[in-house]
Design a protein around this motif. Sequence first.
Motif, PDB file in Angstrom:
ATOM      1  N   GLY A 287       0.727  -1.327   0.058  1.00 25.48           N
ATOM      2  CA  GLY A 287       0.047   0.000   0.073  1.00 25.48           C
ATOM      3  C   GLY A 287       0.825   1.285   0.195  1.00 25.48           C
ATOM      4  O   GLY A 287       0.090   2.237   0.103  1.00 25.48           O
ATOM      5  N   HIS A 288       2.165   1.028   0.063  1.00 25.29           N
ATOM      6  CA  HIS A 288       2.846   2.410  -0.048  1.00 25.29           C
ATOM      7  C   HIS A 288       3.722   2.420  -1.304  1.00 25.29           C
ATOM      8  O   HIS A 288       4.064   1.508  -1.961  1.00 25.29           O
ATOM      9  CB  HIS A 288       4.108   2.289   1.132  1.00 25.29           C
ATOM     10  CG  HIS A 288       3.358   2.141   2.561  1.00 25.29           C
ATOM     11  ND1 HIS A 288       2.846   3.453   3.109  1.00 25.29           N
ATOM     12  CD2 HIS A 288       3.372   1.044   3.334  1.00 25.29           C
ATOM     13  CE1 HIS A 288       2.099   3.050   4.357  1.00 25.29           C
ATOM     14  NE2 HIS A 288       2.578   1.528   4.436  1.00 25.29           N
ATOM     15  N   SER A 289       3.983   3.736  -1.673  1.00 23.81           N
ATOM     16  CA  SER A 289       4.896   3.735  -2.926  1.00 23.81           C
ATOM     17  C   SER A 289       6.353   3.543  -2.629  1.00 23.81           C
ATOM     18  O   SER A 289       6.734   3.471  -1.621  1.00 23.81           O
ATOM     19  CB  SER A 289       4.697   5.596  -3.146  1.00 23.81           C
ATOM     20  OG  SER A 289       5.414   6.349  -2.042  1.00 23.81           O
ATOM     21  N   LEU A 290       6.894   3.201  -3.733  1.00 25.03           N
ATOM     22  CA  LEU A 290       8.406   2.581  -3.885  1.00 25.03           C
ATOM     23  C   LEU A 290       9.266   3.897  -4.118  1.00 25.03           C
ATOM     24  O   LEU A 290       8.975   4.707  -5.096  1.00 25.03           O
ATOM     25  CB  LEU A 290       8.405   1.595  -4.756  1.00 25.03           C
ATOM     26  CG  LEU A 290       7.959   0.343  -4.227  1.00 25.03           C
ATOM     27  CD1 LEU A 290       6.536   0.252  -4.097  1.00 25.03           C
ATOM     28  CD2 LEU A 290       8.500  -0.872  -4.990  1.00 25.03           C
ATOM     29  N   SER A 291      10.612   3.829  -3.442  1.00 27.82           N
ATOM     30  CA  SER A 291      11.406   4.831  -4.006  1.00 27.82           C
ATOM     31  C   SER A 291      12.158   4.161  -5.097  1.00 27.82           C
ATOM     32  O   SER A 291      12.509   2.886  -4.901  1.00 27.82           O
ATOM     33  CB  SER A 291      12.499   5.130  -2.762  1.00 27.82           C
ATOM     34  OG  SER A 291      13.294   3.883  -2.472  1.00 27.82           O
TER      35      SER A 291
END
Length: 438
Positions: A287-291
């Motif tokens: 559910g979190h964006s990736l670097s």
Amino acid sequence: MTDFLQFRIAFPRFDFNQACSFGPGLHVIYGESGTGKSAFINQILLEKAGSVNFEISTVSGPNDIQKVFQNPDTQIVSSSIAGELAFSLECRSRNTHEISNRITELKKELIFECEDQRHPATLSGGEKESLNISTAFSVTPKCVLIDDGLSFLNEHSKEKMLSYIHKKIELTGCIVLWLTSDINDLEYGQTAWELSLSSLRRWDGEIKPFPKFKHHSDESNLILNCNQISFSYTENNFVFNSLSCDIKNFSALGISGSNGSGKTTFAKLLLDIEKPSSGEMHISKNGHSLSMAYLEQFPEKMISADPINLFIDQLIQAEKLDPLKINHAINNLKSCQVEWDQIKNKTALELPWSTLRLILTIWLLNCEYDLVILDEPTFGLGRKQVINLAHYLQLYLKNKHLIIISHDKEFIYSFCDQILDLDQHQLITEPSKTMSNG
């Protein structure tokens, strides 16, 4: 002028000294990165070759020699396709009617379709290579030296380009020396050779299959979603038209497809470097964006005229590279036969292209990114070097993810656990089995 290209090549440290003669036809010379393929061509052309462990002397051959560069951008001089096709012809003739007719013929010979005013910068790497080969042969040379100049082409496009080259050889009796880092290219030559650090000899070895790699299964909820993506560089030239896909829980995702199918564009859309005309694309994990980091197809653009060491300093300042990992990265480089102290103050133009790509790959993999996108990471690397790189990439995948864009079907089908085929708009979930069955 002579119908043969002749010279002597000596490796003083290894007591090797041999006369070579190449007649009309296609001659393939394979060499790993670092064996001096570019220097080989430059010495034949009596140009400055840099530091290598061999010497070429007593060169004789045709006066009219064309060179196809390893970096296709180096050869392109015009701001349009039509201008690029016209350039070499205009250098040799002032007959505008004749030039116009030749441009029409050359456009029909290209292995891709495009508008006259399209900028060459918007072409794929393989399309640039085919354009450069076409312009090299457009002036009917007696000898063409190709410096890894077909290495961005996928198998189908390469075969079309080789068919074109063979037709030119039949028509003109041209001598073509093709120096390549892809060991599989040896099968295409009228003669086949290997350039090593100690000799230039006829090839008599065996080409073994690329080993297959397995990665740990990722239990996290990684999702890459494309929803009705459309994108075009020009009004009538859609790269994607309503592309949709859902890709989940990959360790290494391969992006494959023919030249111009949109492999690099796909990465740029994912990174927001380019914007779709319609649709959405996003990637998340739990559910979190990736670097994300991106090593682009032409890596010299990442560091410009600055020394490589400055790029590393910028990664540290951006808090993407932990200073405690610097020694680890330097040891990784050393294991790939790259001494950091010897190259850290050099610019992109002072290093072999494949070496620069390898250096930047290793530094980015040691950074604090969740996902690294590698665009043609095996370009310019020989078989042993690609296998070594694959082993190193596998270590990285223990806790992170890769997207690998490549025309090298043998590599990505052996290494990646999922592949998005942009020609078929198909997700392949067991690529190694698909390759074996194919």
